[in-house]
Design a protein around this motif. Structure first.
Motif, mmCIF file in Angstrom:
data_model
loop_
_atom_site.group_PDB
_atom_site.id
_atom_site.type_symbol
_atom_site.label_atom_id
_atom_site.label_comp_id
_atom_site.label_asym_id
_atom_site.label_seq_id
_atom_site.Cartn_x
_atom_site.Cartn_y
_atom_site.Cartn_z
ATOM 1 N N ASN A 1 -2.828 7.627 12.660
ATOM 2 C CA ASN A 1 -3.080 7.058 11.221
ATOM 3 C C ASN A 1 -2.857 8.379 10.383
ATOM 4 O OD1 ASN A 1 -5.778 8.269 11.091
ATOM 5 N ND2 ASN A 1 -6.135 6.896 12.580
ATOM 6 N N GLY A 2 -2.882 8.196 9.084
ATOM 7 C CA GLY A 2 -2.726 9.243 7.880
ATOM 8 C C GLY A 2 -3.863 10.024 8.190
ATOM 9 N N LEU A 3 -5.149 9.273 8.291
ATOM 10 C CA LEU A 3 -6.469 10.243 8.118
ATOM 11 C C LEU A 3 -6.375 11.385 9.297
ATOM 12 C CD1 LEU A 3 -9.481 10.952 7.645
ATOM 13 C CD2 LEU A 3 -10.149 8.792 9.029
ATOM 14 N N ASP A 4 -6.108 10.870 10.598
ATOM 15 C CA ASP A 4 -5.840 11.881 11.564
ATOM 16 C C ASP A 4 -4.887 12.802 11.355
ATOM 17 O OD1 ASP A 4 -7.962 10.280 12.859
ATOM 18 O OD2 ASP A 4 -6.644 9.685 14.449
ATOM 19 N N LEU B 1 -9.526 12.468 -7.280
ATOM 20 C CA LEU B 1 -8.986 10.812 -7.345
ATOM 21 C C LEU B 1 -8.177 10.625 -6.396
ATOM 22 C CD1 LEU B 1 -9.184 8.126 -9.207
ATOM 23 C CD2 LEU B 1 -7.083 9.191 -9.992
ATOM 24 N N SER B 2 -8.419 9.767 -5.074
ATOM 25 C CA SER B 2 -7.368 9.647 -4.178
ATOM 26 C C SER B 2 -8.205 8.744 -2.926
ATOM 27 C CB SER B 2 -7.122 10.991 -3.262
ATOM 28 O OG SER B 2 -6.246 10.656 -2.222
ATOM 29 N N ALA B 3 -7.391 8.201 -2.018
ATOM 30 C CA ALA B 3 -7.924 7.520 -1.096
ATOM 31 C C ALA B 3 -8.998 8.535 -0.346
ATOM 32 C CB ALA B 3 -6.917 7.381 0.093
ATOM 33 N N PHE B 4 -10.101 7.739 -0.032
ATOM 34 C CA PHE B 4 -11.346 8.575 0.511
ATOM 35 C C PHE B 4 -10.776 9.591 1.758
ATOM 36 C CE2 PHE B 4 -15.457 9.209 2.851
ATOM 37 C CZ PHE B 4 -15.917 10.087 1.722
ATOM 38 N N ALA B 5 -9.922 9.169 2.521
ATOM 39 C CA ALA B 5 -9.470 9.443 3.766
ATOM 40 C C ALA B 5 -8.936 11.072 3.362
ATOM 41 C CB ALA B 5 -8.111 8.822 4.265
ATOM 42 N N THR B 6 -8.485 11.498 2.285
ATOM 43 C CA THR B 6 -8.023 12.717 1.922
ATOM 44 C C THR B 6 -9.462 13.666 2.179
ATOM 45 O OG1 THR B 6 -6.614 11.847 0.261
ATOM 46 C CG2 THR B 6 -6.954 14.367 0.120
ATOM 47 N N THR B 7 -10.392 13.271 1.571
ATOM 48 C CA THR B 7 -11.648 14.157 1.632
ATOM 49 C C THR B 7 -12.223 14.094 3.064
ATOM 50 O OG1 THR B 7 -11.822 14.477 -0.610
ATOM 51 C CG2 THR B 7 -13.632 14.684 0.591
ATOM 52 N N GLU C 1 0.153 18.927 2.407
ATOM 53 C CA GLU C 1 0.362 17.890 1.114
ATOM 54 C C GLU C 1 -0.034 16.580 1.920
ATOM 55 O OE1 GLU C 1 4.680 17.897 -0.528
ATOM 56 O OE2 GLU C 1 4.623 19.673 0.969
ATOM 57 N N ASP C 2 -0.626 15.883 1.209
ATOM 58 C CA ASP C 2 -0.869 14.348 1.545
ATOM 59 C C ASP C 2 0.026 13.479 0.981
ATOM 60 O OD1 ASP C 2 -1.750 11.768 1.667
ATOM 61 O OD2 ASP C 2 -3.999 12.073 1.263
ATOM 62 N N CYS C 3 1.026 13.095 1.775
ATOM 63 C CA CYS C 3 2.375 12.308 1.270
ATOM 64 C C CYS C 3 2.171 10.921 1.837
ATOM 65 C CB CYS C 3 3.472 12.788 1.984
ATOM 66 S SG CYS C 3 3.829 14.587 1.805
ATOM 67 N N ALA C 4 0.907 10.376 2.067
ATOM 68 C CA ALA C 4 0.646 8.853 2.463
ATOM 69 C C ALA C 4 1.444 8.029 1.535
ATOM 70 C CB ALA C 4 -0.937 8.869 2.794
ATOM 71 N N GLN C 5 1.092 8.258 0.217
ATOM 72 C CA GLN C 5 1.842 7.468 -0.899
ATOM 73 C C GLN C 5 3.062 7.670 -1.438
ATOM 74 O OE1 GLN C 5 -0.977 6.680 -3.925
ATOM 75 N NE2 GLN C 5 -2.699 6.025 -2.512
ATOM 76 N N ALA C 6 3.840 8.579 -0.787
ATOM 77 C CA ALA C 6 4.917 9.503 -1.515
ATOM 78 C C ALA C 6 6.122 9.788 -0.389
ATOM 79 C CB ALA C 6 4.670 10.458 -2.216
ATOM 80 N N THR D 1 1.427 11.893 6.462
ATOM 81 C CA THR D 1 1.625 10.731 5.797
ATOM 82 C C THR D 1 1.121 9.746 6.769
ATOM 83 O OG1 THR D 1 3.564 9.563 4.724
ATOM 84 C CG2 THR D 1 3.883 10.066 7.033
ATOM 85 N N SER D 2 1.149 8.377 6.153
ATOM 86 C CA SER D 2 0.611 7.419 6.804
ATOM 87 C C SER D 2 1.800 5.919 6.781
ATOM 88 C CB SER D 2 -0.662 6.732 5.859
ATOM 89 O OG SER D 2 -1.177 5.496 6.615
ATOM 90 N N PHE D 3 1.562 5.343 8.022
ATOM 91 C CA PHE D 3 2.256 4.111 8.040
ATOM 92 C C PHE D 3 1.530 2.987 7.947
ATOM 93 C CE2 PHE D 3 4.457 7.398 10.702
ATOM 94 C CZ PHE D 3 5.450 7.845 9.944
ATOM 95 N N THR E 1 0.314 -0.993 3.966
ATOM 96 C CA THR E 1 0.654 -1.136 2.284
ATOM 97 C C THR E 1 1.719 -0.270 1.881
ATOM 98 O OG1 THR E 1 -1.070 0.027 1.902
ATOM 99 C CG2 THR E 1 -1.230 -2.232 1.883
ATOM 100 N N LYS E 2 1.826 1.221 2.943
ATOM 101 C CA LYS E 2 2.472 2.108 2.273
ATOM 102 C C LYS E 2 3.885 1.887 2.421
ATOM 103 C CE LYS E 2 -1.442 4.296 3.057
ATOM 104 N NZ LYS E 2 -2.296 4.760 2.002
ATOM 105 N N ASN E 3 4.726 2.800 1.617
ATOM 106 C CA ASN E 3 6.249 2.524 1.373
ATOM 107 C C ASN E 3 6.830 2.203 2.835
ATOM 108 O OD1 ASN E 3 5.199 2.955 -1.153
ATOM 109 N ND2 ASN E 3 7.260 3.689 -1.910
HETATM 110 C C1 LIG Z 1 -3.574 5.790 3.030
HETATM 111 C C2 LIG Z 1 -3.862 7.019 2.621
HETATM 112 C C3 LIG Z 1 -4.443 7.672 3.434
HETATM 113 C C4 LIG Z 1 -5.016 7.480 4.796
HETATM 114 O O1 LIG Z 1 -4.123 6.775 5.593
HETATM 115 P P1 LIG Z 1 -4.570 5.803 6.797
HETATM 116 O O2 LIG Z 1 -3.405 5.653 7.545
HETATM 117 O O3 LIG Z 1 -5.145 4.540 6.151
HETATM 118 O O4 LIG Z 1 -5.683 6.827 7.667
HETATM 119 C C5 LIG Z 1 -4.711 9.274 2.952
HETATM 120 N N1 LIG Z 1 -4.422 9.598 1.939
HETATM 121 C C6 LIG Z 1 -3.947 8.773 0.745
HETATM 122 C C7 LIG Z 1 -3.323 9.317 -0.401
HETATM 123 C C8 LIG Z 1 -3.793 7.356 1.240
HETATM 124 O O5 LIG Z 1 -3.085 6.689 0.290
#
Ligand SMILES: *Cc1c(COP(=O)(O)O)cnc(C)c1O
Length: 377
Positions: free
Chosen positions: A67-70, A92-98, A164-169, A188-190, A193-195
């Motif tokens: 996942n993106g958090l890992d 200001l981001s998904a909590f996973a970043t922090t 870089e946190d590219c989960a949304q980009a 990044t995250s799959f 809801t991500k792109n």
């Molecule tokens: C979704 C998201 C994550 C976490 O990704 P998961 O796959 O849900 O763990 C991290 N950072 C941002 C900016 C996100 O939008």
């Protein structure tokens, strides 16, 4: 305008996975058949093939993970984060970043965003100059908008480790450079809801450095350097063969088309929504957005705007209503004065509304959203 309950319309959703399924069904079921028939479910050739195809398109190494958090945690760890290290990031981001920073044992340090909610690189540079003990920066390309990669690159060259946190980009770019390829490592995250979303959880670490990619492959698999040889305490964070196969055969080949459809929705919103009480997202020179979200700022009466849209059957979102430093999970790191420390991020968190944007919106639905916005008050 008539309310939803007076007309024969259904909701305009934030995401529409049923329509997505209808579109990808044949390719997705064929992918599942193939993995099932092969009988190899974890870290096999589907994951390897997906990693190499996505990597070729981005221009870096890709290491699939759970996942993106890992992915963010692994990226921090392969670049040598040590317990107690300070990591500069956005409030200001998904909590996973922090959360990834906390899980790696490091200390999150927050700095304000600009007035649109993206990490303010002027303030980042200032803080890095004034506090030499901060050697890592974790920026987020929020909403699918790419931060200035030239500036991130020069920060990296000056000795700051950029993750870089590219989960949304995924696929966003700046000045011809692609998000995720400038940092020492990125993630990044799959998430669906991500792109580029799979049918469950998934994520990836990105890096131009093959050595870091190798290190990420060990970390995602218990920290194994060889069978039953463990160099370090790793994670169990592997991308499934099934998800990799579905991504590679059903979703990744459609990504460019999906991005194009998101762009068309955004363009239509930008030209069609006319309202003094709404601030629409910007389109910056050099920065190619992938429109993960369509964030509108409503400085006065956000609740009223949301209620109006809901009455008309438009599902709305908030990204994000509470700043990360305000979250209880931060424990003793929680800040009670976030509103004065991060005034821009705070304002965005209190006035942002996300309009529906996804590849399966019909022309009629797009016009309904525009009419709903324009008919407010
Ligand atoms: C979704 C998201 C994550 C976490 O990704 P998961 O796959 O849900 O763990 C991290 N950072 C941002 C900016 C996100 O939008």
């Amino acid at each position: 305008m008539a309310r939803l309950d007076e007309v024969n319309e259904s909701w305009v959703l934030q995401n529409d996975f049923q329509r997505q399924w209808a579109e990808i069904r044949q390719d997705a079921t064929a992918a599942m058949e193939e993995v099932g028939a092969r009988g190899w479910y974890v870290l096999g050739r589907e994951v390897a093939a997906f990693e190499s195809e996505l990597g070729a398109s981005l221009g870096c190494e890709v290491v699939g993970c759970g996942n993106g958090l890992d992915g963010i945690e692994i990226a921090l760890r392969v670049t040598g984060i040590s317990p107690g290290d300070k990591v500069l990031t956005t409030p200001l981001s998904a909590f996973a970043t922090t959360l990834a920073i906390l899980r790696s044992g490091a200390e999150p340090i927050f700095t304000d965003t600009d007035d649109r909610g993206l990490l303010d690189l002027d303030q980042v540079e200032c803080l890095l100059k004034s506090d030499g003990s901060i050697r890592v920066c974790l920026p987020v390309h929020l909403y699918g908008e790419c931060l200035d990669l030239e500036r991130l690159d020069s920060l990296g060259k000056s000795g700051v480790t950029i993750i870089e946190d590219c989960a949304q980009a995924l696929g966003a770019s700046f000045g011809g450079r692609v998000a995720g390829t400038v940092g020492a490592a990125s993630a990044t995250s799959f998430y669906p809801t991500k792109n580029l979303g799979c049918l469950g959880d998934g994520g990836a670490v990105l890096s131009r450095d093959p050595k870091l990619a190798q290190a990420a492959k060990r970390l995602r698999d218990y920290g194994q350097s060889g069978k039953y040889e463990h160099d370090q305490p790793g994670l169990n964070s592997r991308l499934d063969e099934l998800q990799a196969a579905i991504l590679r055969r059903a979703l990744f080949p459609r990504l460019a088309g999906f991005q194009q459809r998101r762009r068309r929705v955004a363009e239509r919103y930008l030209s069609g929504i006319r309202h003094d009480g709404l601030r629409l997202p910007r389109v910056q020179k050099d920065s190619i957005r992938v429109w993960h979200l369509f964030p509108v700022l409503v400085p006065e009466n956000r609740e009223g705007f949301e209620a109006h849209l809901r009455d008309l059957g438009i599902q709305v979102g908030r990204h994000y209503p509470t700043l990360i430093p305000e979250q209880a999970a931060l424990g003793s790191r929680r800040l009670s004065d976030a509103s004065s420390r991060f005034p821009n991020a705070f304002r965005v968190s209190r006035c942002e509304v996300s309009l529906p944007i996804h590849p399966f919106l019909t022309t009629h639905e797009i016009e309904r959203v525009i009419d709903a916005c324009n008919s407010w008050r």
